[in-house]
Design a protein around this motif. Structure first.
Motif, PDB file in Angstrom:
ATOM      1  N   SER A 111       0.486  -1.427   0.175  1.00  0.00           N
ATOM      2  CA  SER A 111      -0.068   0.307   0.167  1.00  0.00           C
ATOM      3  C   SER A 111       0.561   1.415   0.336  1.00  0.00           C
ATOM      4  O   SER A 111       1.951   1.130   1.017  1.00  0.00           O
ATOM      5  CB  SER A 111      -1.488  -0.216   1.356  1.00  0.00           C
ATOM      6  OG  SER A 111      -2.124   0.719   0.905  1.00  0.00           O
ATOM      7  N   ARG A 125      -8.102   9.490   2.547  1.00  0.00           N
ATOM      8  CA  ARG A 125      -9.086   8.135   2.667  1.00  0.00           C
ATOM      9  C   ARG A 125     -10.023   8.575   4.210  1.00  0.00           C
ATOM     10  O   ARG A 125     -10.653   7.651   4.415  1.00  0.00           O
ATOM     11  CB  ARG A 125      -8.120   6.678   2.739  1.00  0.00           C
ATOM     12  CG  ARG A 125      -7.628   6.843   1.287  1.00  0.00           C
ATOM     13  CD  ARG A 125      -7.071   5.175   1.004  1.00  0.00           C
ATOM     14  NE  ARG A 125      -7.037   5.282  -0.460  1.00  0.00           N
ATOM     15  CZ  ARG A 125      -6.035   4.218  -0.388  1.00  0.00           C
ATOM     16  NH1 ARG A 125      -5.912   3.183  -0.335  1.00  0.00           N
ATOM     17  NH2 ARG A 125      -5.950   3.883  -2.301  1.00  0.00           N
ATOM     18  N   THR A 129      -1.673  10.678  -6.171  1.00  0.00           N
ATOM     19  CA  THR A 129      -3.090  10.672  -5.728  1.00  0.00           C
ATOM     20  C   THR A 129      -3.499  11.611  -4.465  1.00  0.00           C
ATOM     21  O   THR A 129      -4.653  12.137  -4.156  1.00  0.00           O
ATOM     22  CB  THR A 129      -3.138   8.916  -5.304  1.00  0.00           C
ATOM     23  OG1 THR A 129      -1.764   8.947  -3.821  1.00  0.00           O
ATOM     24  CG2 THR A 129      -2.687   7.998  -6.392  1.00  0.00           C
ATOM     25  N   LYS A 172       1.857   2.592  -6.782  1.00  0.00           N
ATOM     26  CA  LYS A 172       1.437   1.607  -7.997  1.00  0.00           C
ATOM     27  C   LYS A 172       0.260   2.986  -9.139  1.00  0.00           C
ATOM     28  O   LYS A 172       0.597   3.009 -10.097  1.00  0.00           O
ATOM     29  CB  LYS A 172       0.640   0.508  -7.004  1.00  0.00           C
ATOM     30  CG  LYS A 172       1.284  -0.753  -7.004  1.00  0.00           C
ATOM     31  CD  LYS A 172       0.345  -1.378  -6.545  1.00  0.00           C
ATOM     32  CE  LYS A 172      -1.122  -1.454  -5.406  1.00  0.00           C
ATOM     33  NZ  LYS A 172       0.143  -0.420  -3.783  1.00  0.00           N
ATOM     34  N   THR A 173      -0.470   3.563  -8.342  1.00  0.00           N
ATOM     35  CA  THR A 173      -1.219   4.071  -9.137  1.00  0.00           C
ATOM     36  C   THR A 173      -0.524   5.076  -9.735  1.00  0.00           C
ATOM     37  O   THR A 173      -0.752   6.018 -10.895  1.00  0.00           O
ATOM     38  CB  THR A 173      -2.399   4.609  -7.546  1.00  0.00           C
ATOM     39  OG1 THR A 173      -2.531   4.080  -7.304  1.00  0.00           O
ATOM     40  CG2 THR A 173      -3.694   5.280  -8.766  1.00  0.00           C
ATOM     41  N   THR A 174       0.416   6.050  -8.927  1.00  0.00           N
ATOM     42  CA  THR A 174       0.858   6.897 -10.093  1.00  0.00           C
ATOM     43  C   THR A 174       1.774   6.436 -10.481  1.00  0.00           C
ATOM     44  O   THR A 174       1.822   7.488 -11.847  1.00  0.00           O
ATOM     45  CB  THR A 174       1.723   8.164  -8.290  1.00  0.00           C
ATOM     46  OG1 THR A 174       0.858   7.723  -6.870  1.00  0.00           O
ATOM     47  CG2 THR A 174       2.487   9.182  -9.261  1.00  0.00           C
ATOM     48  N   GLU A 208      -0.495  16.317  -5.892  1.00  0.00           N
ATOM     49  CA  GLU A 208       0.319  17.049  -6.549  1.00  0.00           C
ATOM     50  C   GLU A 208       1.179  16.863  -7.795  1.00  0.00           C
ATOM     51  O   GLU A 208       0.518  15.625  -8.204  1.00  0.00           O
ATOM     52  CB  GLU A 208       1.552  16.701  -5.300  1.00  0.00           C
ATOM     53  CG  GLU A 208       2.603  15.636  -5.917  1.00  0.00           C
ATOM     54  CD  GLU A 208       1.176  14.046  -4.586  1.00  0.00           C
ATOM     55  OE1 GLU A 208       0.078  13.892  -4.813  1.00  0.00           O
ATOM     56  OE2 GLU A 208       1.831  13.486  -4.619  1.00  0.00           O
ATOM     57  N   ARG A 227      -1.140  10.430   1.601  1.00  0.00           N
ATOM     58  CA  ARG A 227      -1.956   9.919   1.079  1.00  0.00           C
ATOM     59  C   ARG A 227      -3.993   9.583   1.763  1.00  0.00           C
ATOM     60  O   ARG A 227      -4.588   9.789   1.739  1.00  0.00           O
ATOM     61  CB  ARG A 227      -1.172   9.209   0.475  1.00  0.00           C
ATOM     62  CG  ARG A 227      -2.313   8.339  -0.983  1.00  0.00           C
ATOM     63  CD  ARG A 227      -3.698   7.891  -1.202  1.00  0.00           C
ATOM     64  NE  ARG A 227      -3.250   6.545  -0.281  1.00  0.00           N
ATOM     65  CZ  ARG A 227      -2.692   5.441  -0.554  1.00  0.00           C
ATOM     66  NH1 ARG A 227      -2.330   5.410  -1.800  1.00  0.00           N
ATOM     67  NH2 ARG A 227      -2.175   4.680   0.658  1.00  0.00           N
TER      68      ARG A 227
HETATM   69  N1  LIG Z   1       7.346   8.407  -7.871  1.00  0.00           N
HETATM   70  C1  LIG Z   1       7.213   8.951  -7.379  1.00  0.00           C
HETATM   71  N2  LIG Z   1       7.478   9.940  -6.754  1.00  0.00           N
HETATM   72  C2  LIG Z   1       6.878  11.367  -5.662  1.00  0.00           C
HETATM   73  N3  LIG Z   1       6.066  11.035  -4.615  1.00  0.00           N
HETATM   74  C3  LIG Z   1       4.422   9.637  -5.238  1.00  0.00           C
HETATM   75  C4  LIG Z   1       6.219   8.683  -6.060  1.00  0.00           C
HETATM   76  N4  LIG Z   1       4.573   7.434  -6.024  1.00  0.00           N
HETATM   77  C5  LIG Z   1       4.071   7.742  -4.550  1.00  0.00           C
HETATM   78  N5  LIG Z   1       3.854   8.600  -4.853  1.00  0.00           N
HETATM   79  C6  LIG Z   1       3.269   9.027  -3.592  1.00  0.00           C
HETATM   80  O1  LIG Z   1       2.767   7.963  -2.799  1.00  0.00           O
HETATM   81  C7  LIG Z   1       1.596   8.770  -2.764  1.00  0.00           C
HETATM   82  C8  LIG Z   1       0.983   6.842  -2.460  1.00  0.00           C
HETATM   83  O2  LIG Z   1       0.891   6.462  -4.182  1.00  0.00           O
HETATM   84  P1  LIG Z   1       0.025   6.209  -4.795  1.00  0.00           P
HETATM   85  O3  LIG Z   1      -1.145   6.005  -5.078  1.00  0.00           O
HETATM   86  O4  LIG Z   1       0.483   5.770  -6.217  1.00  0.00           O
HETATM   87  O5  LIG Z   1       0.388   4.026  -3.623  1.00  0.00           O
HETATM   88  P2  LIG Z   1      -0.812   2.631  -4.287  1.00  0.00           P
HETATM   89  O6  LIG Z   1       1.250   1.831  -4.517  1.00  0.00           O
HETATM   90  O7  LIG Z   1      -1.131   3.314  -5.291  1.00  0.00           O
HETATM   91  O8  LIG Z   1      -1.268   3.167  -3.194  1.00  0.00           O
HETATM   92  P3  LIG Z   1      -2.274   2.249  -3.330  1.00  0.00           P
HETATM   93  O9  LIG Z   1      -2.601   0.428  -2.939  1.00  0.00           O
HETATM   94  O10 LIG Z   1      -2.738   2.671  -1.008  1.00  0.00           O
HETATM   95  O11 LIG Z   1      -4.259   2.482  -2.872  1.00  0.00           O
HETATM   96  C9  LIG Z   1       0.912   9.484  -3.341  1.00  0.00           C
HETATM   97  O12 LIG Z   1       0.134  10.438  -3.146  1.00  0.00           O
HETATM   98  C10 LIG Z   1       2.639  10.677  -3.674  1.00  0.00           C
HETATM   99  O13 LIG Z   1       2.320  11.583  -3.013  1.00  0.00           O
END
Ligand SMILES: Nc1ncnc2c1ncn2[C@@H]1O[C@H](COP(=O)(O)OP(=O)(O)OP(=O)(O)O)[C@@H](O)[C@H]1O
Ligand SMILES: O=C(CO)[C@H](O)[C@H](O)COP(=O)(O)O
Length: 326
Positions: free
Chosen positions: A13, A146, A284, A17-19, A287, A141
Motif C-alpha cells: 500500500s 482516505r 494521488t 502503483k497508482t501514480t 500534487e 495519502r
Molecule cells: N514516484 C513518486 N515520487 C514521489 N512521490 C510518489 C511517487 N509515487 C508515489 N508517490 C506518493 O505516494 C503517494 C501514494 O502513492 P500511490 O497512491 O500511487 O500508491 P499505491 O501503491 O497506488 O497505493 P494503494 O495500493 O494503497 O492504493 C502518492 O499520493 C504520492 O504522494
C-alpha cells in the motif's frame, strides 16, 4: 485475433502503483488504456475488516479467484462486470461494465499471488520503495484522501507488517522489473522531484541494451549519475540500472535514446519538446510530480508494452501463415 496487452503493477500500500500507472497510461494514450485496481476485489469492507481483525493484504480478505477469472477474460478481450470498492467511504458500490482497450494495466496488492493470475500478464512490475518512504507516502495519502488520522495510519502499518512480509513482499520474485524510487543518501528528507530510481531488470524479458552507457565516456560508472551493474535479487542474477534525480538532461537523453531508437512509436514520445508531459504525473494527493528517473521508468515499461504488442502481432501473423499453408 488481437488481444489486449496486460501490464501488472504490484506492491504494498502506497508504494506508488497508482501514480506510476497514471504516468504510463499518459504515455500510451489514456484512450488506449483500461486501468483495473485490484482493491476492488476486497471481500470485506472497512468496517467488516476491523470487526473480523483481518487486513486488506491477506489473501482471504480478497476474491482472488474472481480477480483471476477477470484477468483471463480481459486477456482474451472479453468484458467483465467489475466490483467497485470506494476508498472514500470504505465500502462497496455497484459493479461496472468494463470492456478492455488495447492495453490493460492491473495494479494492486496481490496481483502475482496465484499462478493463474501471474500467467495473465505480458509485463510484470513490482514497486519497492524503502519502507520509511512508503510509510511517509501512506500517511500523507491516507490522511488527505482516505479519512484516516496519522495515528491510525501508523497503527495500521504496524498491524499489517506480518501480512506484508508473508503475502506482499514475496511477490517481488515474480516480477520482470523491480522499481525502487529512493531519496539520495545525503538527503533522507527527500524532495519529490529529486528521488533516484533503482531498476532491477530480470532476464525474464529482453531489456534494451544499456551496456553502451558504461562505455560512453561519461566518467567512472560508479560515480556517474547513471549506473549499470550486475547483482543478485532474491538469489537470482539481475542487471541493475540506477538513475539519480540530479542526472542532467544530456545524460538522461542518452538513455532515452537507447530505449526509443528501436521502437518507432516511442520515438515521438521521446522528443521532449513535443511531449513535455514525460515524467510529469499527478500523485494521488493531487500534487504534480516530475522527474527524469520517473520519465525513464515510464518509458522503459512502455517500451516493454509495445514490444509485447509487436511479439503478439508477429505470433498472430505466423499462425495465419500456417493456416494459409494448411
Ligand atoms: N514516484 C513518486 N515520487 C514521489 N512521490 C510518489 C511517487 N509515487 C508515489 N508517490 C506518493 O505516494 C503517494 C501514494 O502513492 P500511490 O497512491 O500511487 O500508491 P499505491 O501503491 O497506488 O497505493 P494503494 O495500493 O494503497 O492504493 C502518492 O499520493 C504520492 O504522494
Ligand atoms: O492497502 C490498501 C490498498 O489501497 C488499502 O488500505 C485497502 O485497499 C483498504 O482500503 P481503505 O484503507 O481505504 O479501506
Amino acid at each position: 485475433m488481437t488481444r489486449p496487452i496486460i501490464l501488472g503493477i504490484v506492491g504494498d500500500s502506497a508504494a506508488g502503483k497508482t501514480t506510476l500507472t497514471r504516468g504510463i497510461a499518459q504515455v500510451l494514450g489514456p484512450e488506449n488504456v483500461t486501468i483495473i485496481c485490484t482493491d476492488d476485489y476486497h471481500r470485506y469492507d472497512r468496517k467488516q475488516r476491523a470487526e473480523i481483525g483481518i487486513t486488506a493484504l491477506h489473501p482471504d480478505c480478497n476474491y482472488l479467484d474472481i480477480m483471476q477469472q477477470h484477468l483471463s477474460q480481459l486477456r482474451t478481450g472479453q468484458p467483465i462486470l467489475k466490483p467497485v470498492y470506494s476508498h472514500k467511504t470504505g465500502s462497496f458500490e455497484p459493479p461496472i461494465y468494463i470492456k478492455p482497450n488495447k492495453f490493460v494495466i492491473v495494479e494492486g496488492l496481490l496481483g502475482y499471488s496465484t499462478r493463474g493470475a501471474r500467467d495473465s500478464y505480458d509485463v510484470k512490475v513490482y514497486l519497492a520503495p524503502p519502507e520509511p518512504l512508503r510509510a511517509k507516502w501512506k500517511v500523507k495519502r491516507d490522511t488527505q484522501k482516505r479519512g484516516y488520522s496519522e495515528e491510525q495510519v501508523l497503527d495500521e502499518l504496524t498491524k499489517r507488517e506480518p501480512d506484508s512480509e508473508q503475502f506482499i513482499r514475496p511477490q517481488r520474485q515474480w516480477s520482470d522489473i523491480v522499481v525502487s524510487f529512493y531519496p539520495p543518501s545525503d538527503d533522507m528528507d527527500e524532495s519529490n522531484g529529486h528521488l533516484n530510481v533503482r531498476l532491477i531488470l530480470r532476464p525474464t524479458i529482453p531489456h534494451p541494451d544499456f551496456t553502451q552507457i558504461i562505455y560512453s565516456g561519461d566518467g567512472a560508472n560508479l560515480t556517474s549519475a547513471i549506473r549499470l551493474g550486475l547483482d543478485r535479487d532474491m538469489g537470482k542474477p539481475v542487471d541493475v540500472l540506477e538513475v539519480d534525480g540530479h542526472a542532467t538532461l544530456e545524460q538522461v537523453n542518452k538513455l532515452e535514446h537507447i530505449i526509443c531508437s528501436d521502437m518507432p512509436y516511442l520515438r515521438n514520445i521521446c522528443d521532449r519538446e513535443s511531449n513535455p508531459e514525460l515524467g510529469k504525473v499527478a500523485g494521488t494527493t493531487g500534487e504534480t510530480l516530475q522527474s527524469y528517473p520517473l520519465a525513464l521508468t515510464q518509458l522503459l515499461i512502455t517500451y516493454h508494452m509495445l514490444r509485447a504488442t509487436q511479439n503478439h502481432q508477429l505470433g498472430e501473423t505466423q499462425v495465419v501463415e500456417q493456416l494459409v499453408k494448411i
